[in-house]
Scaffold this motif. Structure first.
Motif: not given
Ligand code: SF4
Lengths: 462, 196
Positions: A36, B31, B79, B81
């Motif tokens: 991340t 990811l 996340r 994302h």
């Protein structure tokens, strides 16, 4: 009225009230990993901003690393690129990084406590939702996204809305074969997967107080599965004893001074809670999930629900029938690992069940320690041999099949008995793979039997 | 300063189901990248494969800007994302019964508005959009309202979220650095940094 730990820590770390009405909170400890963060560093570069406190951020690698062949470059070029990005970002900004060649490497939520980085009264942030784990030591720890990782790197602070505090009291003694994992699965089943939204969960009561730090870490870890971004246990003597002598804990007389401050951060006896929930420890039995979110669990002697919100979709995905007992559900894979249950005590419990037994012939069973330190300690005790003799694979430290960003994953519609924290559709790497969450001892018992069994019946023989 | 967002106009897309988690919005294998580029192509990839008539595969909703969802949308993994994938696909606002806290924060940080309405209102909106996918939806943060054809509903949006979008301060970095001396002051004050 007294104050909760959350309130005290919040006040101590408040930078200022923002024009938006949110509070700018100072973040005492920032933990990062490879998944991340690359975009966060890129955003800093684009904006020409540096890292404000490089000595308050610590990095490790966990999510993508292979647990068998760790030679570089990795076979998977995408995984290699992610690790390489973290390496160069940490080097560029002067951030300490425990890479694969360090005996401190491991799952970020396992190494923080293990190294004594995680301490009572701290604010902690990490680009990972299971950051709530660190609350087991009395820290206030937030899972954040990548833009917020950027903000912590840039300013060592974040903007937050106020949180309410729900006190969850578990009083009494847990029966043999009932573990911290079962306690948190019970809590989530009762309060729901969104019950904790807007709240911090404060866990207390005699059953929680009697727990080791490892067990408290398991409970706090899954706060987020109940919707609570933050979960914590008030620091006590167990906490201080755990921290003493750890590499990043204060040493010598400073440790004693730290203890008195840590003690002062605990919730006052007359603290004001927004809500209180009581769960008798005696009502908790070993639990197993049957559905596609962590709130969908039953006691191992119960049957799978046949009706209710979301039940049809879950049962269709899981290939299970409502009304059938959960016991006897066939499994294909057994996974002991993840930041929920991969610490030494978890491996000991699983090994106690596995010792002298054999994994069922149709089951692939993996044990993945949470950190290199756990791995080494387990090997010193010979746990690796116990597992190998029983037919489990003994792997290198990392997240592994918890989210399957490395080569460890389910195939097709395989059913996995897993000590991890999420049974979401596709979570363990196969879009149609199915996950049954349970304690490490229950996973070991299922591995041996080839199906879900009640670990208590197995334990009476060991 | 980031852009000011006061309204979102465009067609809607109904995405039914409670507790839709971020692993479903964007499966973990996507990811494995060091940028957010291309995430829009993989939004709900596994759900779409399992369900050929998934709304994100339905050309009738191909231009949607407002995603209509049920309860606890975006639970699970932190996340970013997930909102990144939705935004890159073309979604500019999510309207639902409730959102996970981390998802909502991540969405705000990239200027994607998450606002709530009641279960009945979501149902009304979903039914309306299913019957007439081209219906333009108008979400006004300033007026706290969502209009779709003849239907007008009040939306619930937390004040800090609304302020940040209206004032263009949803990208928080600048604001957090505004008073950096105070941040330093806290660092010097907390005992675990100052030294016990
Ligand atoms: S073990 Fe699983 S839940 Fe924990 S940090 Fe790794 S991927 Fe996330």
């Amino acid at each position: 009225m007294g104050k909760t730990l959350l309130r005290k820590v919040w006040d101590q770390h408040t930078v200022r009230k923002l024009p938006t009405g949110q509070t700018q909170l100072f973040i005492g400890l920032h933990l990062i990993h490879e998944v991340t963060t690359p975009q966060a560093f890129d955003m800093l570069r684009v904006r020409g901003i540096g890292v404000a406190f490089p000595d308050r951020t610590f990095a490790t690698t966990d999510h993508i690393i292979p647990t068998l062949d760790q030679s570089r470059p990795f076979a998977d070029p995408l995984a290699e690129a992610m690790l390489a990005a973290l390496e160069s970002n940490c080097a560029e900004y002067g951030i300490p990084f425990w890479n694969l060649d360090s005996d401190r490497q491991g799952i970020v939520h396992v190494i923080g406590p293990e190294l004594g980085l995680t301490q009572p009264g701290m604010t902690i942030a990490c680009g990972d939702s299971h950051t709530s784990t660190h609350g087991a030591l009395g820290a206030v720890a937030f899972g954040i996204g990548t833009s917020q990782v950027r903000d912590v790197l840039a300013s060592q602070s974040l903007a937050f809305d106020p949180l309410k505090v729900r006190r969850i009291t578990v009083d009494g003694q847990l029966a043999d074969g009932v573990f911290a994992k079962d306690v948190i699965l019970e809590i989530i089943a009762r309060l729901g997967v969104k019950g904790g939204v807007g709240h911090a969960y404060e866990y207390g009561g005699s059953a929680i107080e009697a727990m080791s730090i490892d067990e408290r870490l398991t409970v706090c870890n899954m706060s987020i599965e109940g919707g609570a971004r933050v979960g914590y246990v008030n620091p006590d003597q167990t906490t201080f004893d755990y921290l003493r002598g750890r590499p990043f804990a204060p040493q010598g007389e400073a440790f004693d001074r730290a203890v008195s401050w840590w003690r002062s951060t605990a919730s006052d006896p007359n603290a004001d809670y927004d809500d209180v929930v009581e769960i008798p420890a005696s009502e908790i039995e070993p639990r197993v999930t049957w559905g596609i979110n962590p709130g969908q669990s039953v006691g191992v002697s119960d049957t799978i629900p046949a009706t209710g919100a979301g039940v049809d979709e879950a049962l269709a995905f899981m290939g299970l029938s409502g009304g059938a007992p959960i016991r006897g559900t066939k499994i294909d894979v057994a996974f002991v690992g993840s930041c929920t249950n991969s610490r030494l005590s978890d491996l000991r419990e699983a090994a106690r069940i596995a010792k002298g037994q054999r994994v069922a012939s149709h089951v692939k069973a993996l044990v993945v320690p949470g950190s290199q330190a756990v791995l080494a300690a387990a090997e010193r005790e010979g746990l690796d041999q116990v597992f190998r003799d029983a037919g489990f694979e003994w792997r290198g430290a990392g997240c592994s099949m918890c989210l399957a960003m490395n080569p460890d994953r389910l195939d097709g519609e395989q059913v996995s008995a897993s000590s991890s924290n999420r049974n979401f559709k596709g979570r363990q790497g196969s879009p149609t793979g199915r996950t049954l969450l349970m304690s490490p001892a229950m996973v070991a018992a299922a591995a041996l039997a080839g199906e879900v069994v009640d670990v208590r019946t197995v334990m009476s023989h060991v | 300063m980031s852009s000011q967002i006061d309204r979102i106009d465009g067609p809607g897309m109904p995405l039914r189901g409670d507790n839709i988690d971020t692993d479903r919005i964007i499966p973990a294998r996507f990811l494995k990248a060091i940028t957010f580029d291309g995430l829009g192509d993989h939004v709900f990839e596994d759900d779409r494969a399992a369900m050929p008539d998934h709304p994100f595969s339905n050309p009738a909703y191909g231009q949607a800007k407002v995603l209509l969802v049920n309860e606890n949308f975006g639970s699970g993994s932190s996340r970013e994302h997930a909102p990144q994938a939705l935004k890159r696909w073309g979604i500019e606002a999510c309207v639902g019964e409730s959102f996970s806290e981390i998802f909502r924060g991540n969405s705000l940080a990239i200027g994607l508005a998450c606002v709530t309405v009641s279960r009945e209102q979501v149902e009304q909106l979903m039914a309306l959009v299913e019957a007439a996918p081209d219906t333009p939806l108008a979400l006004s943060l300033r007026e706290r309202s969502l209009t779709a054809g003849d239907l007008r509903v009040e939306i619930d949006v937390d004040e800090p979220v609304r302020d940040a979008l209206l004032n263009g301060t949803w990208d928080a970095t600048g604001m957090l650095l505004d008073d950096f001396d105070v941040v330093r002051g806290v660092a010097e004050r907390v005992p675990y940094i100052r030294g016990f």
